[in-house]
Design an enzyme around this catalytic site. Sequence first.
Site, PDB file in Angstrom:
ATOM      1  CG  ASP A  56      -2.172   0.714   1.011  1.00  0.00           C
ATOM      2  OD1 ASP A  56      -2.263   1.372  -0.043  1.00  0.00           O
ATOM      3  OD2 ASP A  56      -3.063   0.641   1.876  1.00  0.00           O
ATOM      4  CE  LYS A  81      -3.816   6.775 -23.028  1.00  0.00           C
ATOM      5  NZ  LYS A  81      -5.043   5.952 -22.944  1.00  0.00           N
ATOM      6  CG  HIS A 108      -2.154  -0.190 -26.541  1.00  0.00           C
ATOM      7  ND1 HIS A 108      -2.795   0.857 -25.955  1.00  0.00           N
ATOM      8  CD2 HIS A 108      -3.053  -0.740 -27.398  1.00  0.00           C
ATOM      9  CE1 HIS A 108      -4.022   0.939 -26.435  1.00  0.00           C
ATOM     10  NE2 HIS A 108      -4.215  -0.019 -27.321  1.00  0.00           N
ATOM     11  CE  LYS A 135      -3.541  -0.798 -31.497  1.00  0.00           C
ATOM     12  NZ  LYS A 135      -4.547  -1.791 -31.139  1.00  0.00           N
ATOM     13  CD  GLU A 187     -11.935   2.945 -28.591  1.00  0.00           C
ATOM     14  OE1 GLU A 187     -11.610   1.913 -28.006  1.00  0.00           O
ATOM     15  OE2 GLU A 187     -11.893   4.075 -28.073  1.00  0.00           O
ATOM     16  CG  ASP A 198      -8.798   7.622 -23.381  1.00  0.00           C
ATOM     17  OD1 ASP A 198      -8.006   7.090 -22.568  1.00  0.00           O
ATOM     18  OD2 ASP A 198      -9.658   6.969 -24.007  1.00  0.00           O
ATOM     19  CG  HIS A 255      -3.466   5.563 -28.418  1.00  0.00           C
ATOM     20  ND1 HIS A 255      -2.406   5.022 -27.737  1.00  0.00           N
ATOM     21  CD2 HIS A 255      -4.558   5.251 -27.676  1.00  0.00           C
ATOM     22  CE1 HIS A 255      -2.844   4.417 -26.638  1.00  0.00           C
ATOM     23  NE2 HIS A 255      -4.142   4.554 -26.577  1.00  0.00           N
ATOM     24  CE  LYS A 270     -13.460   5.655 -25.341  1.00  0.00           C
ATOM     25  NZ  LYS A 270     -12.386   4.685 -25.553  1.00  0.00           N
TER      26      LYS A 270
HETATM   27  C1  BG6 Z   1      -6.740   3.127 -24.448  1.00  0.00           C
HETATM   28  C2  BG6 Z   1      -7.822   4.098 -24.077  1.00  0.00           C
HETATM   29  O1  BG6 Z   1      -5.482   3.732 -24.349  1.00  0.00           O
HETATM   30  O2  BG6 Z   1      -6.929   2.692 -25.784  1.00  0.00           O
HETATM   31  C3  BG6 Z   1      -9.200   3.477 -24.263  1.00  0.00           C
HETATM   32  O3  BG6 Z   1      -7.661   4.501 -22.725  1.00  0.00           O
HETATM   33  C4  BG6 Z   1      -9.338   2.913 -25.647  1.00  0.00           C
HETATM   34  O4  BG6 Z   1     -10.230   4.436 -24.014  1.00  0.00           O
HETATM   35  C5  BG6 Z   1      -8.157   2.016 -26.003  1.00  0.00           C
HETATM   36  O5  BG6 Z   1     -10.552   2.166 -25.688  1.00  0.00           O
HETATM   37  C6  BG6 Z   1      -8.208   1.601 -27.463  1.00  0.00           C
HETATM   38  O6  BG6 Z   1      -7.237   0.625 -27.728  1.00  0.00           O
HETATM   39  P1  BG6 Z   1      -7.389  -0.327 -28.975  1.00  0.00           P
HETATM   40  O7  BG6 Z   1      -6.100  -1.088 -29.025  1.00  0.00           O
HETATM   41  O8  BG6 Z   1      -8.595  -1.177 -28.700  1.00  0.00           O
HETATM   42  O9  BG6 Z   1      -7.588   0.573 -30.143  1.00  0.00           O
END
Ligand code: BG6
Length: 476
Positions: free
Chosen positions: A80, A138, A168, A172, A206, A225, A230, A330
């Site tokens: 903790d 992030k 991430h 890819k 998304e 976000d 990204h 979204k």
């Molecule tokens: C994350 C975001 O970094 O990436 C999310 O916090 C988002 O909100 C996600 O849904 C999308 O990742 P991917 O790989 O599904 O496009």
Amino acid sequence: MSMRKLLPALYHSDREGRLSPETRVIAMSRGGLTDADFRGKVDAEVRDGSESRRVRDEVPAGDAAAWERFLARLHHVSVDVGREDKSGWDALSGMLSGFESRDRVFYLASPPRTFGPFCRELAEAGLVMPRSRVVLEKPLGHDLASAQAINDEVGAIFEERQIFRIDHYLGKETVQNLLVLRFANAFLEPVWNSLWIDHVQITAAETVGTPGRRGYYDHAGALRDMVQNHLLQLLTLTAMEPPARNDREAIRDEKVKVLQALRPIAGTEADRFTVRGQYVAAGDMPGYLDEPGSTPPTEASARVETFTAIRAEIKNWRWAGVPFYLRTGKRMPYRRSEIVVQFKDVPHSIFPGGAPNRLVLRLQPEEGIELHIMAKEPGAGEVTLKPVPMSLSFGKTFTTRVPEAYERLLSDVLAGNPTLFMRRDEVEAAWRWIDPILDAWKADPALPEAYPAGTTGPAGANELLGRSGRAWHEEE
Ligand code: BG6
């Protein structure tokens, strides 16, 4: 995050023989679990959980031994951060004792405000060694100042070479392929500039909403976000100059230069060059404000953007006058992430009805590259043109399993290779461009434009391109 992404990625690395026999995965949480509890939880949630079908599907009877071996590597300690009680740190010290000269990776998938305190306590417990690395998930801060503060705090304990800021998207396959496509093929480079390219579109659409995420999302919004990290990463890789070497610093140096060349969007310019949207209920889909969440919606919820579109410009010789349109949202009608490079019209057309060439780099759902070229429709009459895709699907072309982004990135952390991670100056340069947009939005009393859930975003997004006679790339 751990159950959905990290543990499946580690399992696959293990199964493919990329973890040494002594590798241990120690989960740290406030949870008070024993090793057996934790292994049981992973067995239930990762192997059988609906989210991780990849692992479940790939742990059939024949692979049960691999799964058992993986489970046996897992441990749990309860820590903790910020408490007087240091028994968790002592327990961790005990587990790591004797392994001082080995690689240690501390992966922080916790809120960014905990990064600094965690690293400090880690150092106080004497656990940071020259071969230790720290991975930061992030969001890295919520603006430039907070990102700098986190970078300072973490930088006081770890050297920059030990810090891996994960995005991430960089893991890819298509994103890594973008560099190969651009710099290992001769035909693209001569046309990769404002003479031949009309504009670039980068979309991350998304279908998911934000159920259960209001606490985070109200303070983040799509700009922080998705765009700050990204989408800007995709933009830098598309626009960067050829680096002299395939080398961690050479590549990141070129990416930073792109971010520094972004034309600032501030004050009233945000009205012209940016669009904010928020989804509202449609059909059986709830609106953002009606999403079930741990906290009820507030005034901040009404102002948060679940969609944004931006017209960015890069002020350098290669890209002068070429708009880079960024779009993410979204609850759109499809899940699709792609970079679309649209070429100019032919200088002089001798056939009626042509359309410009388009190069589409698709990140998901299926990773692949498509070049849309004009072809003649077969037939004896008038010449009729039709855009035909020449396509490369990684899934169909290569029979090897395409690894998940996290798998690739975790392997790189273990190997100490930071090329696909964001350097401090990169993150800060991205915030430097984002901050004025955030300020402009904050000063604007207008709420984001509503768009019905399941649609491609608010009308403003189409106007952003429409006023220069362009349109978003939609699947034919
Ligand atoms: C994350 C975001 O970094 O990436 C999310 O916090 C988002 O909100 C996600 O849904 C999308 O990742 P991917 O790989 O599904 O496009």
